[in-house]
Design a protein around this motif. Structure first.
Motif, short mmCIF file in Angstrom:
data_model
loop_
_atom_site.label_atom_id
_atom_site.label_comp_id
_atom_site.label_asym_id
_atom_site.label_seq_id
_atom_site.Cartn_x
_atom_site.Cartn_y
_atom_site.Cartn_z
N SER A 1 2.75 -7.19 8.45
CA SER A 1 1.33 -7.07 8.08
C SER A 1 0.58 -8.39 7.89
N ASP B 1 15.12 1.47 9.77
CA ASP B 1 14.13 0.78 10.60
C ASP B 1 13.35 1.81 11.42
N ASP C 1 12.21 2.76 4.65
CA ASP C 1 11.77 1.35 4.65
C ASP C 1 12.96 0.46 5.00
N ASN D 1 -7.23 -4.56 1.34
CA ASN D 1 -6.85 -3.95 0.06
C ASN D 1 -6.45 -5.02 -0.95
N TYR E 1 -1.12 -10.01 15.30
CA TYR E 1 -1.03 -8.87 14.38
C TYR E 1 -2.03 -7.78 14.77
N LYS F 1 -1.42 -3.92 16.17
CA LYS F 1 -1.91 -2.72 15.47
C LYS F 1 -2.85 -1.92 16.40
N ILE G 1 0.84 -1.21 0.00
CA ILE G 1 0.00 0.00 0.00
C ILE G 1 0.87 1.25 0.00
P1 NAD Z 1 3.43 -4.86 3.39
O1 NAD Z 1 3.78 -6.01 4.27
O2 NAD Z 1 3.19 -5.10 1.94
O3 NAD Z 1 4.56 -3.73 3.48
C1 NAD Z 1 5.14 -3.38 4.70
C2 NAD Z 1 6.39 -2.54 4.39
O4 NAD Z 1 6.93 -2.10 5.64
C3 NAD Z 1 7.49 -3.31 3.66
O5 NAD Z 1 8.03 -2.53 2.62
C4 NAD Z 1 8.55 -3.54 4.75
O6 NAD Z 1 9.87 -3.61 4.25
C5 NAD Z 1 8.34 -2.31 5.62
N1 NAD Z 1 8.78 -2.52 7.01
C6 NAD Z 1 8.51 -3.58 7.82
N2 NAD Z 1 9.10 -3.42 9.02
C7 NAD Z 1 9.75 -2.21 8.97
C8 NAD Z 1 10.53 -1.48 9.88
N3 NAD Z 1 10.78 -1.94 11.12
N4 NAD Z 1 11.02 -0.28 9.52
C9 NAD Z 1 10.79 0.21 8.26
N5 NAD Z 1 10.07 -0.46 7.34
C10 NAD Z 1 9.55 -1.65 7.68
O7 NAD Z 1 2.17 -4.19 4.09
P2 NAD Z 1 0.87 -3.52 3.42
O8 NAD Z 1 -0.12 -4.57 3.11
O9 NAD Z 1 1.31 -2.56 2.38
O10 NAD Z 1 0.31 -2.70 4.68
C11 NAD Z 1 0.78 -1.38 4.94
C12 NAD Z 1 0.10 -0.86 6.18
O11 NAD Z 1 -1.30 -0.84 5.99
C13 NAD Z 1 0.34 -1.71 7.43
O12 NAD Z 1 0.49 -0.86 8.53
C14 NAD Z 1 -0.94 -2.54 7.56
O13 NAD Z 1 -1.17 -2.86 8.91
C15 NAD Z 1 -1.96 -1.56 7.04
N6 NAD Z 1 -3.16 -2.14 6.41
C16 NAD Z 1 -3.04 -3.08 5.44
C17 NAD Z 1 -4.19 -3.56 4.81
C18 NAD Z 1 -4.11 -4.60 3.70
O14 NAD Z 1 -5.13 -5.07 3.24
N7 NAD Z 1 -2.92 -4.95 3.21
C19 NAD Z 1 -5.45 -3.07 5.19
C20 NAD Z 1 -5.52 -2.12 6.21
C21 NAD Z 1 -4.38 -1.65 6.80
#
Ligand code: NAD
Ligand code: DAU
Length: 340
Positions: free
Chosen positions: A85, A59, A33, A183, A153, A157, A12
């Motif tokens: 996530s 981080d 990231d 999403n 998880y 959150k 996202i």
């Molecule tokens: P994702 O797992 O695809 O991406 C997570 C990103 O965070 C990755 O690029 C990873 O390298 C980075 N990351 C992880 N730990 C880190 C750290 N300690 N420091 C810096 N970067 C770090 O996740 P996503 O599906 O894109 O979700 C993004 C956000 O949206 C999350 O917070 C998730 O909880 C929230 N969210 C996701 C959804 C969904 O359907 N995917 C829905 C609602 C909310």
């Protein structure tokens, strides 16, 4: 304006970066990231060509990384997507989720307090509300639904959300929170239902549906999530929570069948496997607050979005095939070996 987007090499966050660069070309976007297994620099290849974009590996839970970036960039806003996530991974290794999702949020907000900021935005999830029964289609999550988490998880959150609200009340840090439903769309890592099923169906491999496949998710095309966050950070009220969802509820089985239909693959590929422990039954968002306050409405219906998504995966095979080799194979074997 300079916006730090954390987790922008993930699903996202990367879509949000492209949305910002397209719709607000004068703003500077800095992506922080850590490039965990879920982060992928190939996703940001096009963004790297834009002079208003910078990528920094670091981080969010590391104070030195975070403070250095604040001193270099003097950001106006932080939008925090960075997280562990995947629910199934949180069941295997909860601690990592606490470290990134809770301590990372605290570290970012401490930097915001120290250096000053106009907005800290937390990208949160509808999973903090727990689940709804399958036989009560009249029930929806509102912003006032009590927090009632199921997995490590969602508990991590929810903890982060509570910290964000505490920083608003205690320190008047100008925060906002969006809680979104599931999403789907481009750059979705193939551990999650939709990209996993697309990639496996294309290889004529079995499709592991947990339990009976009757669990319901409320699917939102990722660009609609990005437009909602964009509105909230620019026009939403500080200290507020906004739910985001598009009334696109589907059972997992309906989703898998829609993918098979798009790919002209047989339903005999579906394979029912052992259920996820603590599996949430139904998520369903009431988005009336963001609609009435900010005029947000989703633009993409599920049938169109799933078609666009399947097309994207067909046209970007190299992106996901590069992920499927190496560590991913071990992940799949470990995660699914006891489910058969
Ligand atoms: P994702 O797992 O695809 O991406 C997570 C990103 O965070 C990755 O690029 C990873 O390298 C980075 N990351 C992880 N730990 C880190 C750290 N300690 N420091 C810096 N970067 C770090 O996740 P996503 O599906 O894109 O979700 C993004 C956000 O949206 C999350 O917070 C998730 O909880 C929230 N969210 C996701 C959804 C969904 O359907 N995917 C829905 C609602 C909310
Ligand atoms: O609701 C928002 C949440 O949506 C986000 O906060 C999470 O980060 C995101 O991962 C997503 O969580 P889910 O657990 O709903 O997504 P996932 O894709 O893992 O699973 C969707 C549904 O499909 C769920 O009911 C479990 C089921 N499933 C999943 C996988 C990976 C299967 O049946 N088989 C599978 O192999």
């Amino acid at each position: 304006m300079t916006i730090i987007v954390t987790g922008g090499a993930g699903f996202i966050g990367s879509n949000f970066i492209y949305y910002q660069l397209k719709n607000h070309p004068d703003d500077r976007i800095v992506c922080l990231d850590a490039l965990t297994y879920a982060g992928n620099l190939a996703t940001l290849k096009e963004a790297m060509k834009n002079p208003n974009f910078r990528f920094v590996k670091g981080d969010i839970a590391n104070q030195t990384d975070v403070n250095r970036l604040f001193e270099e960039e003097h950001p106006d806003m932080v939008v925090n997507f960075a997280a562990e996530s995947h629910v199934d991974c949180s069941i295997e290794n909860p601690r990592l989720f606490l470290e990134t999702n809770i301590m990372g949020t605290q570290t970012l907000m401490d930097a915001c307090r120290h250096y000053g900021i106009t907005r800290y935005h937390q990208v949160a999830t509808d999973e903090v509300y727990g689940d709804l029964p399958l036989d009560r289609p009249d029930l929806f999550f509102t912003e006032n639904t009590p927090i009632h988490t199921s997995s490590p998880y969602s508990a991590s959150k929810a903890s982060a959300d509570l910290l964000v609200l505490a920083y608003w009340r205690t320190y008047q840090l100008p925060v906002s929170i969006t809680r979104c439903s599931n999403n789907y769309g481009p750059y979705h890592f193939p551990e999650k239902l939709i990209p996993l099923m697309i990639s496996r169906a294309l290889a004529d491999e079995s499709l592991p549906v947990y339990g009976t496949g009757e669990n319901v998710r409320d699917w939102l095309y990722v660009e609609d999530h990005c437009s909602a966050i964009d509105l909230v950070i620019r026009k939403g009220r500080v200290g507020e929570i906004y739910n985001i969802g598009g009334h696109n509820e589907r059972t997992n089985l309906q989703v898998v069948k829609a993918i098979l239909h798009e790919l002209h693959k047989p339903e005999t590929l579906i394979h029912y496997v052992t259920d996820r422990p603590g599996h949430d039954r139904r998520y369903a968002i009431d988005p009336s607050k963001i609609h009435s306050e900010l005029g947000w409405l989703p633009q993409t219906k599920f049938d169109d979005g799933i078609r666009l998504t399947v097309k994207w995966y067909l046209e970007h095979r190299k992106w996901w095939e590069d992920i499927l080799v190496g560590d991913y194979q071990n992940y799949y074997e470990q995660m699914y070996k006891d489910r058969q």
